[in-house]
Write an enzyme that holds these catalytic residues in place. Structure first.
Site, PDB file in Angstrom:
ATOM      1  CE  LYS A 210      -3.596   2.135   2.562  1.00  0.00           C
ATOM      2  NZ  LYS A 210      -4.317   2.428   3.962  1.00  0.00           N
ATOM      3  CD  GLU A 216       9.380  -6.050   7.273  1.00  0.00           C
ATOM      4  OE1 GLU A 216       8.826  -4.851   6.719  1.00  0.00           O
ATOM      5  OE2 GLU A 216       9.002  -6.456   8.460  1.00  0.00           O
ATOM      6  N   GLY A 272      -4.943  -2.101   5.012  1.00  0.00           N
ATOM      7  CA  GLY A 272      -4.113  -3.176   4.642  1.00  0.00           C
ATOM      8  C   GLY A 272      -4.779  -4.522   4.851  1.00  0.00           C
ATOM      9  NE  ARG A 273      -6.491  -3.975  10.854  1.00  0.00           N
ATOM     10  CZ  ARG A 273      -5.833  -2.840  11.094  1.00  0.00           C
ATOM     11  NH1 ARG A 273      -4.695  -2.588  10.407  1.00  0.00           N
ATOM     12  NH2 ARG A 273      -6.510  -1.696  11.651  1.00  0.00           N
ATOM     13  CD  GLU A 358      -1.894  -4.468  11.454  1.00  0.00           C
ATOM     14  OE1 GLU A 358      -2.406  -4.401  10.304  1.00  0.00           O
ATOM     15  OE2 GLU A 358      -0.681  -4.786  11.466  1.00  0.00           O
ATOM     16  CG  HIS A 389      -4.811 -36.373  16.060  1.00  0.00           C
ATOM     17  ND1 HIS A 389      -5.057 -37.455  16.399  1.00  0.00           N
ATOM     18  CD2 HIS A 389      -5.778 -35.999  15.064  1.00  0.00           C
ATOM     19  CE1 HIS A 389      -6.074 -38.183  15.951  1.00  0.00           C
ATOM     20  NE2 HIS A 389      -6.280 -37.153  14.968  1.00  0.00           N
ATOM     21  CE  LYS A 509       5.766  -1.014  10.295  1.00  0.00           C
ATOM     22  NZ  LYS A 509       4.935  -0.235   9.361  1.00  0.00           N
TER      23      LYS A 509
END
Ligand code: F6P
Length: 548
Positions: A210, A216, A272-273, A358, A389, A509
């Site tokens: 965005k 990253e 973003g999410r 978030e 399990h 950050k």
């Protein structure tokens, strides 16, 4: 600035719920079901192709009424209307929150600052469709004239989790001639493993960000550029054939060297999410084709309309949100387990983690005052039956209350013998076992020696929701994601928090930016952190030089 907000926990509805919880907390689901044969029928709803059975919750009809009163008294209706009306409900970033516009049908009208954004949304969708068709039919060629066979999405957070979840969820519908990979981590292993067996001449990168500034993503994008150009003779013209961008930041895209003609845009009113159905979903469209992508959007839209218009007592996202809040705020539960009985949904829990945590991991209200109750649960989960399990032991017999959302589909996309009936039998059995358990009498009646009885008792009374759909289709996936998006907003609205900012990610950050040069420096740097951080940096610098 917003007017001062009264703490939700001071409301009459909240206090009534506190009192009510004291009255019913010892009621067992065994009694609730035994005394009321119509319970399941009354507490099962259908909307937009999903069935929600919420009868195995520790609630009575009175609980539902009180929760609905809480929603009303908290102004949820006004908050929903404000979102759809494009009010700037993300107050700390002064932004509208309009992911619902991303799936509005052509011809709809949603106006921000005097402009209808729906035509812009469809213009981008059309551009994505055109591009996707060209890649899928081989019309779009790489720099050397070879067709594209591999697509790598580079992004992180909302620019990765939604796309990778959707790719995995809809793999059944994907073009198997194309290979899809997703690189997110700044750990170079992620990039190295994603590219090691691919031919750069056949590989297309989607740089999805965005902001187009995320450390990253930009680091991985530069690595990708070097990897491509290194193999394609260093000709920068190759970038135009092997890189496209998805972003709101045209300036930064151009600066990186991607022709903005190869950029698919979106808008600051898409968080973003909440962006997997914007151009951030380009990898999804490339995988499943434009028609399936539009079906996905239609699924989202169906749930949006349901959320916007259904009365709260029949509103799936509102009820799901209220039930999660019931355990969080009145039973002290800290987590919600999301357990899809569908291997294709293996990345659904991580997507939900960003969406929920978030959004609602906030400690102050919209006006900046400390919240007076717990917010944001921890969402987690794994597909069934695998989780059975592993961690289900703790859900069945541990000391913590863990409300569960089970997700199941009546039909398999890969029918094989009795597998699917076994899968369904397991999900229904788990919900049954959690709710009703096994009494000491039942355990004894099986001939269990006395000393072993308590170990084999299941207390039951462990709540769950069952979400059932016919089949995992693109539309069902959209409906399911929108269900959770709106249930997250329901909770955030009741807590009076800003569910659409994420200031909590900033500090780490910024500190990392300070540490990077300290790790890279050729000479011993002056360190001014705390003694622990200083020592860790010195140790890492020393260990970096150790022979491998
Ligand atoms: O660091 C958190 C975050 O800002 C998320 O909200 C977002 O989804 C992610 O980083 C990626 O951001 P971008 O799409 O701008 O690269």
């Amino acid at each position: 600035m917003t007017a001062a907000i009264a703490a939700v926990s001071a409301s009459a509805a909240w206090k009534a719920l506190v009192q009510h919880q004291r009255e019913i907390r010892n009621l067992h689901l065994r009694e609730l079901f035994a005394d009321d044969p119509a319970r399941a029928e009354r507490m099962t709803l259908e909307a937009a192709g999903l069935t929600l059975d919420y009868s195995k919750n520790r609630i009575t009809d009175a609980t539902v009424k009180l929760l609905l009163a809480l929603a009303e008294q908290s102004g949820l209706r006004a908050r929903i209307d404000a979102m759809f009306r494009a009010d700037r409900i993300n107050v700390t970033e002064n932004r509208a929150v309009l992911h619902v516009a991303l799936r509005a049908p052509r011809g709809a009208s949603i106006v921000i600052d005097g402009e209808n954004v729906v035509p812009q949304v469809h213009a981008v969708l059309d551009k994505m469709a055109d591009f996707s068709e060209r890649v899928r039919n081989g019309g779009w060629k790489g720099h050397t004239g070879k067709r594209i066979r591999n697509v790598i999405n580079i992004g992180i957070g909302g620019s990765d989790l939604g796309p990778v979840m959707a790719y995995e969820a809809l793999k059944h519908y994907s073009d198997r001639r194309l290979t899809f990979r997703f690189v997110s981590n700044v750990d170079s292993t992620d990039f190295a493993e994603a590219t090691r067996d691919l031919d750069p001449a056949e590989t297309l990168f989607i740089v999805a960000s965005k902001t187009f500034t995320t450390l990253e993503t930009m680091t991985n994008a530069h690595a990708a550029r070097d990897w491509s150009l290194g193999a394609l003779g260093g000709d920068v013209k190759a970038v135009a054939r092997h890189f496209v961008a998805v972003s709101t930041n045209a300036g930064k895209v151009a600066e990186f060297g991607i022709d903005t003609a190869n950029m698919f845009g979106f808008w600051d009113w898409v968080g973003g999410r909440y962006s997997m159905d914007s151009a951030i979903g380009l990898s999804t469209m490339l995988a499943v084709g434009p028609e399936n992508f539009r079906a996905l959007l239609a699924g989202f839209h169906g749930m949006d309309e349901h959320f916007r218009t259904a009365p709260f007592e029949r509103n799936l996202p509102v009820l799901l949100g209220l039930l999660a809040l019931w355990y969080n705020n009145f039973f002290g539960a800290q987590t919600v387990a999301v357990l899809p009985y569908a291997q294709y949904l293996k990345r659904f829990p991580p997507h939900l983690q960003q969406l929920a945590m978030e959004s609602n991991g906030k400690r102050v209200t919209l006006d900046g005052e400390p919240v007076a109750c717990d917010t944001g649960q921890i969402y987690w989960g794994e597909p069934g039956t695998n989780g059975q399990h592993s961690f289900y032991q703790l859900i069945h017999q541990g000391t913590r209350l863990i409300p569960c959302d089970f997700i199941a589909f009546a039909q398999s996309l890969n029918p094989l013998g009795a597998h699917h009936d076994m899968l369904l039998a397991n999900v229904f059995a788990q919900a049954e076992a959690l709710a009703f358990g096994k009494t000491p009498e039942q355990v004894r009646a099986e001939g269990t020696p006395d000393w072993l009885v308590t170990h084999r008792v299941f207390d039951g009374n462990r709540p769950s929701n069952m979400i059932l759909a016919e089949r995992l289709t693109p539309a069902t996936l959209g409906t399911l994601v929108a269900l959770y998006e709106h249930s997250v907003y329901t909770q955030g609205a009741i807590w009076h928090i800003d569910s659409f900012d994420q200031w909590g990610v900033e500090l780490g950050k910024a500190l990392a930016q300070r540490i990077i040069p300290e790790l890279e420096s050729g000479s011993e740097p002056e360190l001014a952190h705390d003694s622990s951080t200083n020592a860790l940096i010195r140790s890492a610098r020393r260990l970096k030089r150790a022979p491998g």
